[in-house]
Every structure is written in structure tokens, then in C-alpha cells.
Scaffold this motif. Structure first.
Motif, PDB file in Angstrom:
ATOM      1  N   LEU A 271      34.266 -45.200  -1.551  1.00 23.52           N
ATOM      2  CA  LEU A 271      33.890 -44.703  -0.229  1.00 23.52           C
ATOM      3  C   LEU A 271      32.420 -44.297  -0.171  1.00 23.52           C
ATOM      4  O   LEU A 271      31.771 -44.446   0.865  1.00 23.52           O
TER       5      LEU A 271
ATOM      6  N   TYR B 299      39.369 -53.054   9.833  1.00 21.06           N
ATOM      7  CA  TYR B 299      39.718 -51.801   9.143  1.00 21.06           C
ATOM      8  C   TYR B 299      40.436 -50.845  10.094  1.00 21.06           C
ATOM      9  O   TYR B 299      41.493 -50.288   9.762  1.00 21.06           O
TER      10      TYR B 299
ATOM     11  N   ASN C 136      40.271 -43.121   0.226  1.00 26.20           N
ATOM     12  CA  ASN C 136      39.836 -44.060  -0.806  1.00 26.20           C
ATOM     13  C   ASN C 136      40.942 -45.063  -1.135  1.00 26.20           C
ATOM     14  O   ASN C 136      40.700 -46.268  -1.262  1.00 26.20           O
TER      15      ASN C 136
ATOM     16  N   MET D  61      32.319 -39.849   4.044  1.00 24.10           N
ATOM     17  CA  MET D  61      32.639 -40.694   2.895  1.00 24.10           C
ATOM     18  C   MET D  61      32.015 -40.162   1.609  1.00 24.10           C
ATOM     19  O   MET D  61      32.646 -40.183   0.552  1.00 24.10           O
TER      20      MET D  61
ATOM     21  N   THR E 152      41.345 -47.581   1.648  1.00 20.25           N
ATOM     22  CA  THR E 152      40.246 -48.544   1.640  1.00 20.25           C
ATOM     23  C   THR E 152      40.486 -49.625   0.596  1.00 20.25           C
ATOM     24  O   THR E 152      40.227 -50.807   0.836  1.00 20.25           O
TER      25      THR E 152
ATOM     26  N   ILE F  82      30.508 -47.455   0.453  1.00 15.68           N
ATOM     27  CA  ILE F  82      30.644 -47.860   1.856  1.00 15.68           C
ATOM     28  C   ILE F  82      29.845 -46.924   2.755  1.00 15.68           C
ATOM     29  O   ILE F  82      29.202 -47.352   3.716  1.00 15.68           O
TER      30      ILE F  82
END
Length: 338
Positions: free
Chosen positions: A98, A143, A302, A78, A305, A101
Motif C-alpha cells: 500500500l 479496484y 493491504n 496508505m 489489494t 501504491i
């Protein structure tokens, strides 16, 4: 166990075949994946308990070591992806998503190692980690499930001929169509030609504060100029500012253009956006499935997400309820030890 697996598979197929554009499909597919994973773990030789019911030492090492190892690998991936995005797409906060995260993953890894491998005996630390792990696990379950289902949905072929093709806008640079939007328009024209140039294309997108013209105007100009399509084959919807409005306002245009005749349509967007856009199409009562255009690989993690966060927001009260239930459950446990 086989019966449970068959039931889950049957339930998923029924839901999927009757209506693909539902979030419950995502959850059922995720549960099916968890069930299969559980069966693999149970029957994998290293993890089978011995006669005393104790898992082998190697199994314990695998179970305890896999979590921080996965977290570390994901964190590095990430951080690297955010670095690439910052270099290629500019220094914008959304391109750091990202990395943020990944930092959360790294913190979870450190916390896990601190609690498990340092033999911390304070129950409160264990309970708090258990709470964080439940929230983290629930989020990662969703997710992963969304990613798997979105992939299945993206590769499901369209089995009907559409009367209309809706090309969703994604922003302009002044009055120019950027590469991301151009990929959607190129795919819309590809679909138009695939069906013998019979469908009507609807370009959908209003005018942003930093845009010289509406997205629909620039999109139509791109299609007519670059792909040489007849002007009358491209209709404009130039009032929308988000995907929900893209769908709702395009439906008004299709209803008017169809003049009471039944019609079907499909919409074109980037591959990472197809599933969420399909839910908006369902909410707008449009009989349409989605087709995804290609996106640069470095951009997908990205962007996907952000799509996932958007899906969470669409069903926020369901997730808030789950989080409150988890909090209440852990609170009861904590109360028993404090």
C-alpha cells in the motif's frame, strides 16, 4: 436517463441472480456506479452550466481541486496503513504494497498540479498525463468496483443448507494454527453448528516448506481439540498449495464421499478473500458460495489489494488488451501533435 439507469440495474440483477461468481458482475456494478455519479455531478447546482454553457467558476475549482485532494488523502492513508502493518506483521515486502501504491498516488497528484496549475503549454506533457490518467482511472475503476461487489457478495446470505463446509488453509507457524487461520476454522465450526451439525467439514491445505505438518492436519487437530468435534466429521485435503487446488482437490473428496448423491457446499475463508475464492470454486465446478470470517481491520486494506492484484492476474489478457487499446489510442493522439 432513467431508462438507461433501469437497464443497468436490470442487467446487474439478472447477472447477479443467475450467477454471483462472475467478474462481469463487477464491471456492470462499476458502470452502474459511474452512471449514478455522473447524474449527481450533472444535476448538482454548483456544476450546472449557465446560459452560455459554461460551468461556474466554483464548479471548475471543485473539479480541478478534488483530484489532487483525493490523491493526497489516499496517499497519507496508505502510508499510515503500511506503517501499522510493518509494526504488527513484521518487515515483509508485501506489507509495503500500500505504501508503494500511495507513492504512485502522490506522484500522480504532483504531476497533475504541475500540468494543470502551472499552465504548461507543451502538448506532449498533457498527452502523457492523459495516458497515465487513463491507465490510472481504469485501474481505480476496477479496484473500486471489485471492492463494492466483494462487499455485496460477502453480505449476501446463504439460502441453502450445505452438505459440506470447505475451510481453506492460509499457512501455519511450524505446526501451529495462527490467528488468521483460526478465524476461518472458528467460522467453519460456527456454520457447522448453524446447520444442526449435519454438514461434513473439509479442511484444505498442503504442507509448505517451512511447515512441520500439512495445514489440513493442523486444522483438523485444532477443530477436534478446541471445538470438540467428532473426528469423522472432519475430512482432510492435504495436497493443495493454492486456492485453485483447494477447490479442485476438495471436489474430488466430496464426489467420493457423496457416492453419487447430489450435494451442495459452502467454503469459509477470510472476508477479503471470499469473492476471488468463489471464482475458483466456479472454475472447479463446485456448487458453493462463500462465507467470510472476521479479519483485523488494519490488515484488510493491504490484503484486499493483494486480492485485487490476484484478480487482475486471473483475467490478465483482458486487461492487457485494454491497456494496449489505450496505448494505441494515445499513440495516435501523440502522433498527431509530434
Amino acid at each position: 436517463m432513467i431508462q438507461s439507469l433501469v437497464v443497468l440495474i436490470a442487467l446487474f440483477l439478472i447477472l447477479y441472480l443467475t450467477e454471483k461468481r462472475r467478474f462481469i458482475n463487477v464491471v456492470v456494478l462499476g458502470l452502474l456506479g459511474l452512471f449514478v455519479l455522473r447524474e449527481i455531478i450533472v444535476y448538482y447546482p454548483v456544476l450546472i452550466p449557465n446560459e452560455q454553457g459554461i460551468i461556474s467558476e466554483m464548479g471548475i475549482v471543485i473539479l480541478l481541486g478534488s483530484f489532487p485532494s483525493v490523491m493526497f488523502v489516499l496517499s497519507i492513508a496508505m502510508f499510515f496503513n503500511s506503517k501499522v502493518l510493518l509494526e504488527k506483521e513484521g518487515r515483509k515486502f508485501r506489507n509495503l504494497l500500500l505504501a508503494i501504491i500511495g507513492l504512485c498516488f502522490f506522484i500522480m497528484m504532483i504531476w497533475y498540479v504541475f500540468i494543470i496549475f502551472n499552465h504548461i503549454e507543451n502538448e506532449v506533457w498533457h498527452i502523457l498525463f492523459f495516458y497515465a490518467f487513463l491507465i490510472f482511472g481504469y485501474t481505480m475503476f476496477l479496484y473500486t468496483s471489485v471492492m463494492a461487489y466483494a462487499t455485496v457478495y460477502h453480505f449476501t446470505p446463504i439460502t441453502y443448507e450445505p452438505n459440506y463446509i470447505i475451510a481453506l488453509g492460509s499457512g501455519l507457524i511450524g505446526d501451529k494454527v495462527p490467528p488468521l487461520l483460526a478465524s476461518r476454522l472458528d467460522e467453519a465450526v460456527k456454520q457447522y453448528k448453524k446447520y444442526g451439525e449435519r454438514p461434513v467439514i473439509i479442511v484444505s491445505g498442503g504442507q509448505g516448506n517451512d511447515e512441520k505438518v500439512s495445514e489440513a492436519c493442523a486444522m483438523k487437530k485444532y477443530i477436534v481439540d478446541v471445538h470438540q468435534l467428532p473426528d469423522q466429521k472432519v475430512l482432510m485435503e492435504d495436497k493443495s498449495t493454492n486456492t485453485a487446488q483447494n477447490m479442485a482437490f476438495s471436489k474430488v473428496i466430496m464426489d467420493k464421499h457423496a457416492q453419487g448423491r447430489k450435494y451442495r457446499s459452502l467454503f469459509v475463508t477470510n472476508n477479503f478473500h471470499v469473492f476471488r475464492a468463489s471464482i475458483y470454486a466456479k472454475r472447479a465446478k463446485i456448487d458453493a458460495e462463500g462465507v467470510g470470517s472476521k479479519t483485523a481491520f488494519y490488515y484488510i486494506p493491504n490484503a484486499f489489494t493483494r486480492e485485487f492484484i490476484g484478480l487482475l492476474e486471473m483475467y490478465k489478457w483482458v486487461h492487457v488488451t485494454v491497456f494496449l487499446f489505450i496505448t494505441l489510442f494515445v499513440g495516435i493522439i501523440l502522433r498527431a501533435y509530434v
